[in-house]
Design a protein around this motif. Sequence first.
Motif, PDB file in Angstrom:
ATOM      1  N   LEU A 147       0.829  -1.194   0.000  1.00 36.52           N
ATOM      2  CA  LEU A 147       0.000   0.000   0.000  1.00 36.52           C
ATOM      3  C   LEU A 147       0.868   1.249   0.000  1.00 36.52           C
ATOM      4  O   LEU A 147       1.865   1.322   0.725  1.00 36.52           O
ATOM      5  CB  LEU A 147      -0.901   0.010   1.232  1.00 36.52           C
ATOM      6  N   LEU A 148       0.477   2.215  -0.799  1.00 37.94           N
ATOM      7  CA  LEU A 148       1.186   3.494  -0.827  1.00 37.94           C
ATOM      8  C   LEU A 148       0.626   4.413   0.256  1.00 37.94           C
ATOM      9  O   LEU A 148      -0.562   4.356   0.584  1.00 37.94           O
ATOM     10  CB  LEU A 148       1.041   4.148  -2.198  1.00 37.94           C
ATOM     11  N   LYS A 149       1.479   5.261   0.784  1.00 37.02           N
ATOM     12  CA  LYS A 149       1.059   6.124   1.891  1.00 37.02           C
ATOM     13  C   LYS A 149       0.079   7.217   1.473  1.00 37.02           C
ATOM     14  O   LYS A 149      -0.466   7.908   2.336  1.00 37.02           O
ATOM     15  CB  LYS A 149       2.286   6.740   2.566  1.00 37.02           C
ATOM     16  N   ASN A 150      -0.165   7.343   0.172  1.00 42.36           N
ATOM     17  CA  ASN A 150      -1.120   8.370  -0.266  1.00 42.36           C
ATOM     18  C   ASN A 150      -2.543   7.827  -0.384  1.00 42.36           C
ATOM     19  O   ASN A 150      -3.440   8.529  -0.848  1.00 42.36           O
ATOM     20  CB  ASN A 150      -0.683   8.977  -1.602  1.00 42.36           C
ATOM     21  N   ILE A 151      -2.771   6.579   0.027  1.00 39.58           N
ATOM     22  CA  ILE A 151      -4.130   6.032  -0.024  1.00 39.58           C
ATOM     23  C   ILE A 151      -5.013   6.739   1.000  1.00 39.58           C
ATOM     24  O   ILE A 151      -4.528   7.296   1.983  1.00 39.58           O
ATOM     25  CB  ILE A 151      -4.148   4.514   0.253  1.00 39.58           C
ATOM     26  N   ASN A 152      -6.337   6.691   0.767  1.00 39.86           N
ATOM     27  CA  ASN A 152      -7.219   7.323   1.742  1.00 39.86           C
ATOM     28  C   ASN A 152      -7.460   6.385   2.920  1.00 39.86           C
ATOM     29  O   ASN A 152      -7.184   5.186   2.859  1.00 39.86           O
ATOM     30  CB  ASN A 152      -8.539   7.778   1.093  1.00 39.86           C
ATOM     31  N   SER A 203      -5.063 -10.694  -0.624  1.00 42.64           N
ATOM     32  CA  SER A 203      -3.897  -9.862  -0.937  1.00 42.64           C
ATOM     33  C   SER A 203      -4.417  -8.502  -1.380  1.00 42.64           C
ATOM     34  O   SER A 203      -5.391  -8.422  -2.138  1.00 42.64           O
ATOM     35  CB  SER A 203      -3.056 -10.484  -2.052  1.00 42.64           C
ATOM     36  N   VAL A 204      -3.782  -7.439  -0.905  1.00 45.34           N
ATOM     37  CA  VAL A 204      -4.284  -6.094  -1.192  1.00 45.34           C
ATOM     38  C   VAL A 204      -3.164  -5.223  -1.756  1.00 45.34           C
ATOM     39  O   VAL A 204      -2.020  -5.286  -1.315  1.00 45.34           O
ATOM     40  CB  VAL A 204      -4.879  -5.433   0.074  1.00 45.34           C
ATOM     41  N   LEU A 205      -3.531  -4.418  -2.757  1.00 44.73           N
ATOM     42  CA  LEU A 205      -2.581  -3.515  -3.396  1.00 44.73           C
ATOM     43  C   LEU A 205      -3.227  -2.157  -3.594  1.00 44.73           C
ATOM     44  O   LEU A 205      -4.445  -2.074  -3.817  1.00 44.73           O
ATOM     45  CB  LEU A 205      -2.151  -4.039  -4.770  1.00 44.73           C
ATOM     46  N   SER A 206      -2.413  -1.112  -3.538  1.00 46.60           N
ATOM     47  CA  SER A 206      -2.895   0.179  -3.994  1.00 46.60           C
ATOM     48  C   SER A 206      -3.240   0.041  -5.470  1.00 46.60           C
ATOM     49  O   SER A 206      -2.527  -0.643  -6.211  1.00 46.60           O
ATOM     50  CB  SER A 206      -1.813   1.250  -3.812  1.00 46.60           C
ATOM     51  N   PRO A 207      -4.338   0.657  -5.925  1.00 49.07           N
ATOM     52  CA  PRO A 207      -4.785   0.472  -7.313  1.00 49.07           C
ATOM     53  C   PRO A 207      -3.693   0.692  -8.355  1.00 49.07           C
ATOM     54  O   PRO A 207      -3.583  -0.078  -9.307  1.00 49.07           O
ATOM     55  CB  PRO A 207      -5.904   1.512  -7.448  1.00 49.07           C
TER      56      PRO A 207
END
Length: 215
Positions: free
Chosen positions: A105-110, A126-130
């Motif tokens: 995950l990127l830190k800019n996610i909401n 499994s989860v990913l930033s889009p």
Amino acid sequence: MTQAIRILLIDDHTLFRSGLKALLQRQDDFLVVGEAADGLDGVKQAELLRPDVVLLDLDMPVMNGREALAQILSGCPDAAVLMLTVSEDGDDLAECMRGGARGYLLKNINADFLLDSIRRAVDGDSVLSPEMTAKLLARLRQPAAKASEADALTPRERETLSWLARGSSNKEIARALDLAESTVKVHVQNILRKLSLSSRVQAAVYAVEHGLDKA
């Protein structure tokens, strides 16, 4: 009432970590059980606290997130480790996912995306930033390194590589092979150089993929 999801935060930025903790603790089903400012302390906290979820930064002092990921999963294989980072590098992404991370995950996610990702990870997803999904697919489609590269390794380096595939530390490898720890360090450096790899985790993945994980 269901048991709260126990979360460990590992990030060297105190302000970010504090804000993250405040966000998580507003959720009835989350419990922040510990914090660490570097990878090494994070590994120790994970072994002590046995969290359900670890939010792990990538670039940190003392021990980076890649190395911490391997050691955390070695000691706590059931933990869902989510990388929470600013790095959009495809190699970082692929390396962490191959190393066993449950998400990147990127830190800019909401905030809502983060909270949902934690719950999904605990359920086994499994989860990913889009924006990282396409990068992961592109990186994994690249041809695997040729096994012939391993021909450059000496017998002792191959043996060391097999121990890296098991997640062993330099000290453990030195003990197993009856070598000085400094000698093992040199072997590891040679392995990374000869195979054009950048980390112990990559070496472990290479060993498994090419059948070199058995001594």
